[in-house]
Write a protein that holds these residues in place. Sequence first.
Motif, PDB file in Angstrom:
ATOM      1  N   SER A  82      -0.314  -2.107 -11.587  1.00 35.85           N
ATOM      2  CA  SER A  82      -1.130  -1.511 -10.491  1.00 35.85           C
ATOM      3  C   SER A  82      -2.089  -0.332 -10.815  1.00 35.85           C
ATOM      4  O   SER A  82      -1.500   0.355 -11.821  1.00 35.85           O
ATOM      5  N   ARG A  87       1.445   3.221  -5.767  1.00 37.18           N
ATOM      6  CA  ARG A  87       2.176   1.963  -5.899  1.00 37.18           C
ATOM      7  C   ARG A  87       2.279   1.521  -7.391  1.00 37.18           C
ATOM      8  O   ARG A  87       2.185   0.550  -7.810  1.00 37.18           O
ATOM      9  N   GLU A  92      -0.493  -5.818  -9.488  1.00 39.09           N
ATOM     10  CA  GLU A  92      -1.575  -5.975  -8.461  1.00 39.09           C
ATOM     11  C   GLU A  92      -2.381  -7.019  -8.594  1.00 39.09           C
ATOM     12  O   GLU A  92      -2.568  -7.485  -9.902  1.00 39.09           O
ATOM     13  N   HIS A 123       0.208  -5.895  -4.612  1.00 38.14           N
ATOM     14  CA  HIS A 123      -0.644  -5.514  -3.731  1.00 38.14           C
ATOM     15  C   HIS A 123      -1.870  -5.914  -4.190  1.00 38.14           C
ATOM     16  O   HIS A 123      -1.879  -6.445  -5.133  1.00 38.14           O
ATOM     17  N   PHE A 142       1.690 -11.004   2.651  1.00 39.58           N
ATOM     18  CA  PHE A 142       0.985  -9.787   2.616  1.00 39.58           C
ATOM     19  C   PHE A 142       0.591  -9.134   3.926  1.00 39.58           C
ATOM     20  O   PHE A 142       0.424 -10.134   4.596  1.00 39.58           O
ATOM     21  N   ASP A 145      -1.524  -2.374   4.896  1.00 37.74           N
ATOM     22  CA  ASP A 145      -0.845  -1.153   4.876  1.00 37.74           C
ATOM     23  C   ASP A 145      -1.598   0.079   5.393  1.00 37.74           C
ATOM     24  O   ASP A 145      -1.066   1.154   5.314  1.00 37.74           O
ATOM     25  N   ARG A 160      -6.212  -2.681   1.903  1.00 38.58           N
ATOM     26  CA  ARG A 160      -5.181  -3.138   0.722  1.00 38.58           C
ATOM     27  C   ARG A 160      -3.969  -3.778   1.600  1.00 38.58           C
ATOM     28  O   ARG A 160      -3.947  -3.423   2.807  1.00 38.58           O
ATOM     29  N   VAL A 162      -0.086  -5.553   1.071  1.00 41.11           N
ATOM     30  CA  VAL A 162       1.077  -5.444   0.077  1.00 41.11           C
ATOM     31  C   VAL A 162       2.271  -6.295   0.778  1.00 41.11           C
ATOM     32  O   VAL A 162       2.234  -6.792   1.766  1.00 41.11           O
TER      33      VAL A 162
END
Length: 167
Positions: A82, A87, A92, A123, A142, A145, A160, A162
């Motif tokens: 990430s 996070r 990622e 994410h 996913f 967020d 984004r 997650v």
Amino acid sequence: MTPAVRPAVSADVDGMARVHVDSWEETYRGLMPDELLDDPAALDQRRQMWTRALDEDHQRTHTCAVADQDGRIVGVAMSGPSRDDDRPDERELFILYTYRAVQGSGAGQGLLDLVVESGTACHLWVADPNPHAQAFYRKNGFVPDGSVKTDDYDGVREIRMVRAAES
């Protein structure tokens, strides 16, 4: 026919760069500035990026994959540690692109599954709007967020999404 999904190797760089540039043109026309999408240097820039991504040091922390159909690269993906301070312990997903012609073939799913291990917290940042991609990621667990940013490079608004780790 479902493209074969496999780890990327250095011999794939030209095809990876081509699908990266072409899929941007297919997907982001109208979202990104035309001068970025039509930049004659874009293909060489992506070749350099994928060459770095496949070097030995980078491969210690990042995973790159391709979807190959009859010897032609039709999709690319890359994940790694990430970059988001909030996070830090997650993977990622940096890149997942396929040609529009192979969307729905299983190539995107295969790429995602290869670069992000099942059950791993992950994410990604996805262009907004990009309903097709967002639906694909929702199907894979996913959810947005609430984080939003505008990319400095291309000016595209991103959200984004997650996915929590499975226990």
